[in-house]
Motif scaffolding. Sequence first.
Motif, PDB file in Angstrom:
ATOM      1  N   SER A 135       0.799  -1.239   0.000  1.00 40.14           N
ATOM      2  CA  SER A 135       0.000   0.000   0.000  1.00 40.14           C
ATOM      3  C   SER A 135       0.823   1.277   0.000  1.00 40.14           C
ATOM      4  N   ARG A 323      -9.636  -3.988   1.789  1.00 36.46           N
ATOM      5  CA  ARG A 323      -8.426  -4.548   2.413  1.00 36.46           C
ATOM      6  C   ARG A 323      -7.341  -3.491   2.586  1.00 36.46           C
ATOM      7  N   THR A 327      -4.966  -0.117   7.099  1.00 32.22           N
ATOM      8  CA  THR A 327      -3.900   0.550   7.861  1.00 32.22           C
ATOM      9  C   THR A 327      -4.296   1.986   8.204  1.00 32.22           C
ATOM     10  N   LYS A 338       1.781  -2.525  16.212  1.00 36.76           N
ATOM     11  CA  LYS A 338       1.655  -3.309  14.972  1.00 36.76           C
ATOM     12  C   LYS A 338       2.566  -4.528  15.062  1.00 36.76           C
ATOM     13  N   PHE A 371      -5.784  -8.398  10.142  1.00 39.18           N
ATOM     14  CA  PHE A 371      -5.889  -8.569   8.690  1.00 39.18           C
ATOM     15  C   PHE A 371      -4.551  -9.136   8.236  1.00 39.18           C
ATOM     16  N   HIS A 373      -1.918 -11.273   5.044  1.00 40.20           N
ATOM     17  CA  HIS A 373      -1.612 -11.963   3.800  1.00 40.20           C
ATOM     18  C   HIS A 373      -1.776 -13.460   4.060  1.00 40.20           C
TER      19      HIS A 373
HETATM   20  C1  MLT Z   1      -0.173  -4.126   4.878  1.00 39.77           C
HETATM   21  O1  MLT Z   1      -0.163  -5.329   4.654  1.00 39.77           O
HETATM   22  O2  MLT Z   1      -1.134  -3.414   4.571  1.00 39.77           O
HETATM   23  C2  MLT Z   1       1.039  -3.510   5.448  1.00 39.77           C
HETATM   24  O3  MLT Z   1       1.932  -4.448   5.955  1.00 39.77           O
HETATM   25  C3  MLT Z   1       0.734  -2.388   6.370  1.00 39.77           C
HETATM   26  C4  MLT Z   1       0.256  -2.728   7.735  1.00 39.77           C
HETATM   27  O4  MLT Z   1       0.576  -3.794   8.257  1.00 39.77           O
HETATM   28  O5  MLT Z   1      -0.406  -1.879   8.349  1.00 39.77           O
END
Ligand code: MLT
Length: 461
Positions: A135, A323, A327, A338, A371, A373
Amino acid sequence: MNASRELEDRLRAIVGAEHVLVDPDVIASYCTDWTGRFVGSSSTVVRPASTAQVADIVSLCRREAVTLTLQGGNTGLSGGAVPPPGALVCSLRRLRSISEVDRQSGQLTAGAGVTIADVQARAESAGWAYGVDFSSRDSATVGGSVATNAGGLRVLRYGDTRAQLVGIEAVLGTGAVVSHLGGLTKDNTGYHLPSLLCGSEGTLGVVTAARLRLVPRETERVVALLAFDDVAAAVAAVGRCRSALASLSAAELFFAEGVALVCRSFGLRPPFAAPHPAFLLVEASGTTDPLAGLSAVVDSLVGVADAAVASDESRRAELWRYREAHTEAIATVGTAHKLDITVPAGAMADFVAAVPGVVDASCPGAQTWLFGHAGDGNVHVNVTGAPPGEERVDEAVLRLATGLGGSISAEHGIGLAKVQWLALSRSPAEIAAFRAIKRALDPDGILNPGVLLPTDPEALS
Ligand code: MLT
Ligand code: ZN
């Protein structure tokens, strides 16, 4: 020690007077990280424009026993570019040269200050693409992304930043320049310095340029936003997509609370009429239309309660926004802790189920936002409502992850944020090896002190 007048004059002689910043109001933005959780201080920011200038700065600082904090786009999320007292900030944003794409090899060379968006645009202008995306692409720089081994949205398809690195140029903590930018795909001649420097978080050398591998440009893209009434079903769907969908290029997991917050923060309509606890965004891409393949796999998934599928660019962007806006939406609630943990794929559902209780037990009243990956087992745990200095909540979450066989950092790095817990993920022998490498490449410890390894040599050993 703060930079003396004499040192500032010598820095001016290297980079030019206008690139040595001493005005506290101007310097302030270089002293806080994006989250606002980590705040440092510095008397001076120096802005070199070439590798030779960086080498002169490092050599000068080494002679004068002055420490340097290295900074690219200042988009890091672990405090790794925040200066501790006495450090100068060395901003690499002026190293903005970028080569043409070598169309034959599919590579380009980019200076440390080139943004990820600019690498992507340069690659696409020549019919290629850059495999890394996240992002903060418009501000994050090549140097920072190499130093932190940035991950992002396409790791399941193309790997992390380290996987894109064909060569590197850097100034070591000794002041020596190592440059290996020839772009040979096969070059089996000893230690692979690009791999070592990538992810070293500026503790071994100052990355000044990188030779990057590009990937084929994919013109066809389809996004599906899938809603699930059960987190375990959403996680199981990721495995199915990975095995059955060769064109899968992203698999992102998020939850009802985060979507509601994104909608509130940015005035978006909820994605579906009915509420659902869990969402999976999957993207498929290729040079031929991946819609039929994606739809067939979606139809075979167990537990999909609602689905929206988009091929056209603007609708795809709308689905991605649920998605990608997490952040910034979380930042509107407060300063977040975080924690970018990763766990084995089979442990992700258990981790997600357990983490809110663990957070609440260590910091009652704090809010948990999740949230991540999903294709990489990487869950971003964001905690708001905990004071910035409250570390029990960090420790509890990191211990939960490592107890399930995970790691304390999937992609953001150790920085300052997790330095005291490095031993949860690394053995004493590994940490001793890290220290030996640090001593060899930065013998006086002038680069990014306190980042990744504690400054106290006894700590964690
Ligand atoms: C994301 O996956 O959006 C980034 O790592 C940023 C975050 O973790 O806030
Ligand atoms: Zn991420």
